[in-house]
Motif scaffolding. Structure first.
Motif, PDB file in Angstrom:
ATOM      1  N   GLN A 141     -38.712 -33.653 -27.539  1.00  0.00           N
ATOM      2  CA  GLN A 141     -39.544 -32.522 -27.138  1.00  0.00           C
ATOM      3  C   GLN A 141     -40.780 -32.402 -28.024  1.00  0.00           C
ATOM      4  OE1 GLN A 141     -36.524 -29.521 -27.373  1.00  0.00           O
ATOM      5  NE2 GLN A 141     -35.956 -29.689 -25.215  1.00  0.00           N
ATOM      6  N   LEU A 142     -40.638 -32.682 -29.297  1.00  0.00           N
ATOM      7  CA  LEU A 142     -41.802 -32.683 -30.177  1.00  0.00           C
ATOM      8  C   LEU A 142     -42.773 -33.782 -29.777  1.00  0.00           C
ATOM      9  CD1 LEU A 142     -40.086 -32.123 -33.650  1.00  0.00           C
ATOM     10  CD2 LEU A 142     -41.496 -30.482 -32.390  1.00  0.00           C
ATOM     11  N   LEU A 143     -42.260 -34.959 -29.463  1.00  0.00           N
ATOM     12  CA  LEU A 143     -43.125 -36.074 -29.074  1.00  0.00           C
ATOM     13  C   LEU A 143     -43.896 -35.775 -27.804  1.00  0.00           C
ATOM     14  CD1 LEU A 143     -40.675 -39.038 -29.787  1.00  0.00           C
ATOM     15  CD2 LEU A 143     -42.842 -38.633 -30.967  1.00  0.00           C
ATOM     16  N   ALA A 144     -43.259 -35.088 -26.850  1.00  0.00           N
ATOM     17  CA  ALA A 144     -43.865 -34.832 -25.543  1.00  0.00           C
ATOM     18  C   ALA A 144     -44.522 -33.463 -25.439  1.00  0.00           C
ATOM     19  CB  ALA A 144     -42.812 -34.976 -24.443  1.00  0.00           C
ATOM     20  N   HIS A 145     -44.581 -32.727 -26.534  1.00  0.00           N
ATOM     21  CA  HIS A 145     -45.186 -31.380 -26.544  1.00  0.00           C
ATOM     22  C   HIS A 145     -44.473 -30.431 -25.584  1.00  0.00           C
ATOM     23  CE1 HIS A 145     -48.552 -32.686 -29.051  1.00  0.00           C
ATOM     24  NE2 HIS A 145     -48.769 -33.675 -28.220  1.00  0.00           N
ATOM     25  N   THR A 146     -43.168 -30.516 -25.519  1.00  0.00           N
ATOM     26  CA  THR A 146     -42.403 -29.597 -24.671  1.00  0.00           C
ATOM     27  C   THR A 146     -41.468 -28.718 -25.503  1.00  0.00           C
ATOM     28  OG1 THR A 146     -40.698 -31.293 -24.277  1.00  0.00           O
ATOM     29  CG2 THR A 146     -42.484 -31.122 -22.662  1.00  0.00           C
ATOM     30  N   TYR A 152     -44.849 -28.004 -20.791  1.00  0.00           N
ATOM     31  CA  TYR A 152     -45.744 -28.741 -21.679  1.00  0.00           C
ATOM     32  C   TYR A 152     -46.711 -27.762 -22.325  1.00  0.00           C
ATOM     33  CZ  TYR A 152     -49.731 -31.723 -22.941  1.00  0.00           C
ATOM     34  OH  TYR A 152     -50.758 -32.341 -23.609  1.00  0.00           O
ATOM     35  N   HIS A 153     -46.804 -27.792 -23.646  1.00  0.00           N
ATOM     36  CA  HIS A 153     -47.781 -26.977 -24.371  1.00  0.00           C
ATOM     37  C   HIS A 153     -48.157 -27.754 -25.624  1.00  0.00           C
ATOM     38  CE1 HIS A 153     -49.997 -23.408 -25.483  1.00  0.00           C
ATOM     39  NE2 HIS A 153     -49.420 -23.409 -26.678  1.00  0.00           N
ATOM     40  N   TYR A 154     -49.368 -28.297 -25.632  1.00  0.00           N
ATOM     41  CA  TYR A 154     -49.817 -29.183 -26.704  1.00  0.00           C
ATOM     42  C   TYR A 154     -49.686 -28.482 -28.053  1.00  0.00           C
ATOM     43  CZ  TYR A 154     -52.652 -32.910 -28.786  1.00  0.00           C
ATOM     44  OH  TYR A 154     -53.090 -33.981 -29.532  1.00  0.00           O
ATOM     45  N   PRO A 164     -45.037 -32.643 -14.988  1.00  0.00           N
ATOM     46  CA  PRO A 164     -46.391 -32.903 -14.498  1.00  0.00           C
ATOM     47  C   PRO A 164     -47.045 -31.705 -13.832  1.00  0.00           C
ATOM     48  CG  PRO A 164     -44.770 -33.866 -13.028  1.00  0.00           C
ATOM     49  CD  PRO A 164     -44.011 -33.355 -14.228  1.00  0.00           C
ATOM     50  N   GLU A 165     -46.232 -30.701 -13.444  1.00  0.00           N
ATOM     51  CA  GLU A 165     -46.808 -29.569 -12.718  1.00  0.00           C
ATOM     52  C   GLU A 165     -47.440 -28.540 -13.648  1.00  0.00           C
ATOM     53  OE1 GLU A 165     -42.524 -28.579 -13.660  1.00  0.00           O
ATOM     54  OE2 GLU A 165     -43.656 -30.292 -12.935  1.00  0.00           O
ATOM     55  N   THR A 166     -47.329 -28.719 -14.959  1.00  0.00           N
ATOM     56  CA  THR A 166     -47.890 -27.759 -15.892  1.00  0.00           C
ATOM     57  C   THR A 166     -49.398 -27.679 -15.732  1.00  0.00           C
ATOM     58  OG1 THR A 166     -46.117 -28.261 -17.439  1.00  0.00           O
ATOM     59  CG2 THR A 166     -48.038 -27.138 -18.328  1.00  0.00           C
ATOM     60  N   ALA A 167     -49.915 -26.467 -15.690  1.00  0.00           N
ATOM     61  CA  ALA A 167     -51.344 -26.277 -15.449  1.00  0.00           C
ATOM     62  C   ALA A 167     -52.207 -26.896 -16.543  1.00  0.00           C
ATOM     63  CB  ALA A 167     -51.653 -24.777 -15.326  1.00  0.00           C
ATOM     64  N   GLU A 168     -51.663 -27.016 -17.767  1.00  0.00           N
ATOM     65  CA  GLU A 168     -52.446 -27.589 -18.859  1.00  0.00           C
ATOM     66  C   GLU A 168     -52.769 -29.062 -18.615  1.00  0.00           C
ATOM     67  OE1 GLU A 168     -51.267 -26.452 -23.004  1.00  0.00           O
ATOM     68  OE2 GLU A 168     -49.676 -25.462 -21.906  1.00  0.00           O
ATOM     69  N   LEU A 169     -51.970 -29.730 -17.836  1.00  0.00           N
ATOM     70  CA  LEU A 169     -52.241 -31.120 -17.493  1.00  0.00           C
ATOM     71  C   LEU A 169     -53.095 -31.147 -16.230  1.00  0.00           C
ATOM     72  CD1 LEU A 169     -48.702 -32.631 -18.086  1.00  0.00           C
ATOM     73  CD2 LEU A 169     -50.694 -32.880 -19.553  1.00  0.00           C
ATOM     74  N   ALA A 170     -54.171 -31.909 -16.279  1.00  0.00           N
ATOM     75  CA  ALA A 170     -55.062 -31.986 -15.132  1.00  0.00           C
ATOM     76  C   ALA A 170     -54.333 -32.600 -13.944  1.00  0.00           C
ATOM     77  CB  ALA A 170     -56.287 -32.831 -15.485  1.00  0.00           C
TER      78      ALA A 170
END
Length: 461
Positions: free
Chosen positions: A107-112, A152-154, A266-272
């Motif tokens: 989760q740390l690696l993937a920003h989740t 996902y949250h960077y 992939p559906e997270t708004a932060e990802l284009a």
């Protein structure tokens, strides 16, 4: 006449130069340098500058910001491959007492992991790391912004935790481990935690006037694993080749492929739209091709690294301004220019050296219920399953040495494919994760769950 594999055509070189010239001019940056890789080798470098006495080239260092995270992730994957940790381990198992120990390493690696995007004030990119000597100073009293694992949250602090994990398990500073395990084996001699001449200075360009002001270059201290590094386009080009193909001295091809696989929702708004995030690599689908890489920024610098794995083309773009040229997009365009102007020449077909007769017996058409699938036996080993028409799940499979096969990707990743045989030794059917595949649709001679109607196929009367 056959053009050398290493040479780019004059028209391609001009198109590349035009793209970075437009980026430097319209982005109003003091300098911009780019390198393109094809077939594992740097085939073009171009630079544009407007600062007297500053001649950027592939050997000039720029700060690369968050591309540093990809290096940190490689160190973590090395620990996993050595059996020191599992990506599903909670951080607390290896680095206790952080206050964020419930988050897993993956989760740390993937920003989740739900952690905050930044550390508490003051602004960490423009202040000395000495203000944040402990992990508690990086995380603050309320490190979480979202439920763990839900989105996902960077998170820059998340990669600080991963750097602390590396230090704890290696018993040495992050920078020392990085140099020993990645930089030296890959020959990245111009990549360092602190600037080494020749290097570019970082600049802020006034948004409403053609004026500049120097930016500070702070040592990030504990935050270093999230964004400390300086590098060159030459070194990052070599690193891009590694991320595309692996290097057993550092990380296997299979493990770097895992880094390139989506690991965040992939559906997270932060990802284009059309993008996702793997293990420290952004994944973008654009113009019919899949690209992976990472961007980076710190005050005074912008960086972008993009790899078109299927085209075997990569690009690195570095610039010394706080904001301006969209360097990740420029790198993406450089990959596209080469891939479209000079498509990759496929390797010649060649037969396999030896034929495994038990595997060859499985090749051909199979049915999952009524849907037709093909099972191929390629020369590079394994099995490849895919639908013959329409949509359906497909995957490559690796032989286990006991007559069974394990899925390597997609829906069937990790699932077991077992050929079941009749008393005479012939193959009756395939069992794939309990699904029965037969040579004919609902073959009555195979043990199809639920049975097959004894009257068989019929029309309407």
């Amino acid at each position: 006449m056959t053009t050398s594999h290493d040479d780019l055509l004059p028209g391609t070189r001009r198109a590349l130069l035009h793209r970075i010239a437009v980026a430097q001019s319209e982005g109003r940056t003091p300098s911009l340098v780019a390198t393109v890789v094809r077939g594992g080798k740097a085939v073009w470098t171009g630079a544009r500058t407007s600062v007297p006495g500053h001649g950027p080239d592939e050997n000039v260092q720029y700060r690369i910001g968050s591309i540093t995270k990809t290096f940190t992730a490689v160190l973590v994957l090395r620990l996993r491959d050595e059996g020191v940790l599992d990506l599903g381990d909670p951080l607390e198992k290896h680095v206790p007492g952080t206050g964020a120990g419930e988050v897993t390493i993956s989760q740390l690696l993937a920003h989740t992991g739900g952690l905050a995007a930044e550390s508490p004030e003051p602004w960490w990119e423009r202040t000395s790391g000495s203000l944040r000597p402990e992990l508690a100073d990086v995380l603050g009293e309320q490190p979480f912004r979202h439920p763990v694992g839900r989105r996902y949250h960077y998170s820059n602090p998340g990669y600080t935790l991963l750097g602390a994990l590396v230090e704890e398990l290696r018993g040495a500073p992050w920078e020392e481990v990085l140099r020993r395990e990645i930089l030296e084996p890959l020959g990245l001699h111009r990549t360092s935690a602190r600037p080494q001449a020749p290097h570019a200075g970082g600049w802020a360009v006034h948004p409403w006037a053609d004026a500049m002001m120097p930016e500070p270059a702070e040592d990030l201290g504990r935050m270093a694993p999230a964004g400390q590094l300086w590098s060159t386009t030459r070194d990052l080009a070599r690193f891009a080749v590694f991320l595309a193909h692996g290097d057993d001295r550092v990380l296997s091809a299979e493990s770097v492929k895992e880094m390139r696989a989506p690991a965040a929702p992939p559906e997270t708004a932060e990802l284009a739209a059309g993008s996702s995030y793997g293990l420290a690599l952004q994944i973008v689908h654009r113009d019919g091709r899949t690209l992976v890489g990472h961007s980076g920024s710190l005050p005074g610098f912008l960086a972008g690294l993009v790899i078109g794995v299927e085209d075997d083309v990569a690009a690195v773009v570095l610039s010394n301004c706080t904001s301006g040229p969209p360097v990740f997009t420029v790198a993406t365009d450089l990959v596209r220019i080469v891939a479209e102007a000079e498509p990759r020449i496929p390797d010649p077909w060649s037969p396999m050296a030896e034929v495994d007769q038990s595997a060859l017996e499985l090749a051909g058409q199979w049915y999952w219920g009524t849907q037709a699938y093909g099972l191929r036996l390629p020369a590079d080993g394994g099995l490849v399953l895919g639908p013959l028409s329409g949509v359906g799940w497909g995957a490559r499979f690796r032989a286990n040495g006991d007559g069974t096969w394990t899925g390597l990707e997609g829906y069937y990743a990790g699932e077991l494919l077992r050929p079941l045989r009749r008393p005479d030794g012939s193959v009756s059917h395939l069992d794939l994760g309990s699904f029965v595949f037969t040579r004919r649709p609902y073959d009555e001679s195979a043990p199809v769950p639920g049975g097959v109607d004894p009257e068989g196929w019929r029309g309407v009367r």
